[in-house]
Design a protein around this motif. Sequence first.
Motif, PDB file in Angstrom:
ATOM      1  N   UNK A  60      40.330  28.790  38.002  1.00 50.80           N
ATOM      2  CA  UNK A  60      40.694  27.958  36.863  1.00 50.80           C
ATOM      3  C   UNK A  60      39.702  28.131  35.721  1.00 50.80           C
ATOM      4  N   UNK A  61      38.500  28.637  36.052  1.00 45.56           N
ATOM      5  CA  UNK A  61      37.464  28.813  35.041  1.00 45.56           C
ATOM      6  C   UNK A  61      37.575  30.148  34.308  1.00 45.56           C
ATOM      7  N   UNK A  62      38.522  30.976  34.715  1.00 47.25           N
ATOM      8  CA  UNK A  62      38.633  32.321  34.147  1.00 47.25           C
ATOM      9  C   UNK A  62      39.676  32.345  33.039  1.00 47.25           C
ATOM     10  N   UNK A  63      39.255  32.720  31.846  1.00 48.21           N
ATOM     11  CA  UNK A  63      40.169  32.851  30.716  1.00 48.21           C
ATOM     12  C   UNK A  63      40.263  34.295  30.219  1.00 48.21           C
ATOM     13  N   UNK A  64      39.272  35.099  30.579  1.00 44.92           N
ATOM     14  CA  UNK A  64      39.225  36.487  30.120  1.00 44.92           C
ATOM     15  C   UNK A  64      38.846  37.380  31.294  1.00 44.92           C
ATOM     16  N   UNK A  65      39.537  38.488  31.418  1.00 44.93           N
ATOM     17  CA  UNK A  65      39.198  39.480  32.441  1.00 44.93           C
ATOM     18  C   UNK A  65      39.105  40.847  31.789  1.00 44.93           C
ATOM     19  N   UNK A  66      38.302  41.696  32.378  1.00 42.50           N
ATOM     20  CA  UNK A  66      38.138  43.006  31.773  1.00 42.50           C
ATOM     21  C   UNK A  66      37.555  44.017  32.741  1.00 42.50           C
ATOM     22  N   UNK A  81      42.425  44.579  40.270  1.00 44.08           N
ATOM     23  CA  UNK A  81      41.343  43.633  40.534  1.00 44.08           C
ATOM     24  C   UNK A  81      41.974  42.274  40.826  1.00 44.08           C
ATOM     25  N   UNK A  82      41.662  41.735  41.986  1.00 46.88           N
ATOM     26  CA  UNK A  82      42.178  40.424  42.368  1.00 46.88           C
ATOM     27  C   UNK A  82      41.062  39.396  42.317  1.00 46.88           C
ATOM     28  N   UNK A  83      41.368  38.243  41.769  1.00 45.90           N
ATOM     29  CA  UNK A  83      40.396  37.163  41.652  1.00 45.90           C
ATOM     30  C   UNK A  83      40.729  36.055  42.634  1.00 45.90           C
TER      31      UNK A  83
END
Length: 120
Positions: free
Chosen positions: A28-34, A21-23
Amino acid sequence: VQLQASGGGLVQAGGSLKLSCSASGSIYSINVMGWYRQGPGKRREWVTYITNGGQTDYTDLVKGRFTISRDKANNAVYLQMDSLKPEDTAVYYCHAGRTLGTVLGGTGYWGQGTLVTVSS
């Protein structure tokens, strides 16, 4: 934030797949991915998360078989799925948010799903 998931496919039981998964965008607002998943006729369910600090957790359904990892330099998250079972068949969705509560509550950013089919 835009999330692009890939890597799904058809695999036999006991096999492996790796989802990516590429963001992009306001990362900069992303601290958690799942990852979440939704099997045929089932509700969407949480699978795993990883924080910027490397903290991870998994649903008991996949613990010991799936591994989440993150490449912060490339704004990507991966899901290594081993020992796959037919019940892992689902559309897998990448999810991201500012806080752990956002991701666990499913109220963050969603990518399009990628289909994983495990044959018996």
